[in-house]
Structures are given as structure tokens and as C-alpha cells.
Design a protein around this motif. Sequence first.
Motif, PDB file in Angstrom:
ATOM      1  N   SER A   2       0.826  -1.203   0.000  1.00  0.00           N
ATOM      2  CA  SER A   2       0.000   0.000   0.000  1.00  0.00           C
ATOM      3  C   SER A   2       0.865   1.259   0.000  1.00  0.00           C
ATOM      4  CB  SER A   2      -0.889  -0.015   1.241  1.00  0.00           C
ATOM      5  OG  SER A   2      -1.663   1.157   1.293  1.00  0.00           O
ATOM      6  N   LYS A   3       0.472   2.240  -0.803  1.00  0.00           N
ATOM      7  CA  LYS A   3       1.184   3.513  -0.893  1.00  0.00           C
ATOM      8  C   LYS A   3       0.289   4.638  -0.376  1.00  0.00           C
ATOM      9  CE  LYS A   3       4.690   1.647  -3.044  1.00  0.00           C
ATOM     10  NZ  LYS A   3       5.214   1.725  -4.351  1.00  0.00           N
ATOM     11  N   LYS A   4       0.919   5.698   0.079  1.00  0.00           N
ATOM     12  CA  LYS A   4       0.217   6.880   0.565  1.00  0.00           C
ATOM     13  C   LYS A   4       0.340   7.973  -0.500  1.00  0.00           C
ATOM     14  CE  LYS A   4      -0.060   9.691   4.769  1.00  0.00           C
ATOM     15  NZ  LYS A   4       0.583   9.928   6.073  1.00  0.00           N
ATOM     16  N   ILE A   5      -0.807   8.389  -1.043  1.00  0.00           N
ATOM     17  CA  ILE A   5      -0.822   9.322  -2.167  1.00  0.00           C
ATOM     18  C   ILE A   5      -1.392  10.669  -1.746  1.00  0.00           C
ATOM     19  CG2 ILE A   5      -1.685   9.705  -4.506  1.00  0.00           C
ATOM     20  CD1 ILE A   5      -2.004   6.530  -4.545  1.00  0.00           C
ATOM     21  N   PHE A  25      -7.142   4.206  -7.024  1.00  0.00           N
ATOM     22  CA  PHE A  25      -6.076   4.044  -6.035  1.00  0.00           C
ATOM     23  C   PHE A  25      -6.608   3.358  -4.770  1.00  0.00           C
ATOM     24  CE2 PHE A  25      -3.897   8.114  -7.832  1.00  0.00           C
ATOM     25  CZ  PHE A  25      -3.469   7.404  -8.934  1.00  0.00           C
ATOM     26  N   HIS A  30      -4.538   1.580  -1.828  1.00  0.00           N
ATOM     27  CA  HIS A  30      -3.695   2.716  -1.477  1.00  0.00           C
ATOM     28  C   HIS A  30      -4.485   3.742  -0.654  1.00  0.00           C
ATOM     29  CE1 HIS A  30      -0.714   1.058  -4.119  1.00  0.00           C
ATOM     30  NE2 HIS A  30      -1.546   1.100  -5.139  1.00  0.00           N
ATOM     31  N   GLU A  31      -3.755   4.550   0.099  1.00  0.00           N
ATOM     32  CA  GLU A  31      -4.367   5.606   0.908  1.00  0.00           C
ATOM     33  C   GLU A  31      -4.286   6.927   0.141  1.00  0.00           C
ATOM     34  OE1 GLU A  31      -3.699   7.887   5.197  1.00  0.00           O
ATOM     35  OE2 GLU A  31      -2.376   6.233   4.649  1.00  0.00           O
ATOM     36  N   ASP A  67       4.212   8.752  -0.764  1.00  0.00           N
ATOM     37  CA  ASP A  67       4.882   7.951  -1.797  1.00  0.00           C
ATOM     38  C   ASP A  67       4.651   8.483  -3.200  1.00  0.00           C
ATOM     39  OD1 ASP A  67       5.826   5.798  -0.001  1.00  0.00           O
ATOM     40  OD2 ASP A  67       3.675   5.477   0.298  1.00  0.00           O
ATOM     41  N   LEU A 170       2.714   2.519  -9.082  1.00  0.00           N
ATOM     42  CA  LEU A 170       2.488   2.310  -7.651  1.00  0.00           C
ATOM     43  C   LEU A 170       2.762   0.880  -7.206  1.00  0.00           C
ATOM     44  CD1 LEU A 170      -0.754   4.424  -7.166  1.00  0.00           C
ATOM     45  CD2 LEU A 170       1.531   4.963  -6.302  1.00  0.00           C
ATOM     46  N   SER A 171       2.689  -0.057  -8.150  1.00  0.00           N
ATOM     47  CA  SER A 171       2.905  -1.471  -7.792  1.00  0.00           C
ATOM     48  C   SER A 171       4.384  -1.830  -7.787  1.00  0.00           C
ATOM     49  CB  SER A 171       2.135  -2.374  -8.754  1.00  0.00           C
ATOM     50  OG  SER A 171       2.725  -2.339 -10.044  1.00  0.00           O
TER      51      SER A 171
END
Length: 172
Positions: A2-5, A25, A30-31, A67, A170-171
Motif C-alpha cells: 500500500s502507498k500513501k498518495i 487508487f 492505497h491511501e 509515496d 504504484l505497484s
Amino acid sequence: MSKKIAVVVTDMFEDSEYTGPADAFKEAGHEVVNIEKEKGKTVKGKQGDAEVSIDLSIDDAKASDFDALLIPGGFSPDQLRDDERFVKFAKSFMDDKKPVFAICHGPQLLITSKTLEGRDATGYNSIKVDMEYAGAKYADKEVVVCQNQLVTSRTPDDIPAFNREALKLLSE
């Protein structure tokens, strides 16, 4: 993973250019954190279809906590680039080679942050010349990915391709 956007957005954003990527997302786990001048505020899209609740004030936002960055189009990016805090925030992502996703008029914030020179990119036709003056190599394509970092698209019609390429980055 998981990424923070971070999403920089204010009133008059292009509704689908926020909701399309943000929903994709979130669905991918993702967040998404919405950033504007004032935490707790609600901003409205120019079509009247979307309202976004602001999670964080730009004064409390640090690029190092995120991220990736999403810049939806509409009139929002032009308003945000008048505020040096948003310009510096966007520039940090570009300088640190973190993923940046800008659609339609979104690249206006990157023009002002002087981070498009030598970059392959696209955007809405009306900002093509501005992007070229900023040193971007403009391509009239539905999606352009540059240096495995910058994803740009032209219009809401390009959202499927934009989301596909953003999710790929993102992956990684």
C-alpha cells in the motif's frame, strides 16, 4: 504494498479527474490524502458532481510523508500554482523522483515548479504551448510516462489509460 498518495486539490477541480484516479487508487488498497489550504474544508468540482473533504492543510503536509502525488485538472491547478507552498510541495516530488500523476491542466503546477524541462509529457491542448515553453517534450497521446516517474494525460477520456499507468508505477 500500500502507498500513501497526496492529492493537491481545491475548488473547481475537474470532477472525474479526481474521482477516477482516487477511486482506482483506493480500490487497489492505497491511501489517498486530500490536501488544500484548510483542513476540514469541503471543495467542489466544477461539474458539481464531486465534493472532496480536505484531510490535511498544506502547512502540515510534508512530501517526505507520501509515496506519490496526484494533481487533478480543471481550474484547481491554476489556483494552486499561485501559492508557493503548493509549488514547493509538487517540486519536492519531482526532485525526489517520486511518482507524480498529473492530468489535463494538472501540469500547470509542474510548469510553475519548473520541473518539466527535458521531460516527456502531455496535458490539455490549451496548455501545450506553456508546457513546451517550460521545456517539456509534448506528445499528443492519451498517456505519457516519463522516466518511470511522471504520468500525464490530456482529458477525462484518457482516465482509463492514466489509471492503468499510475497503478503500474504504484505497484513497483
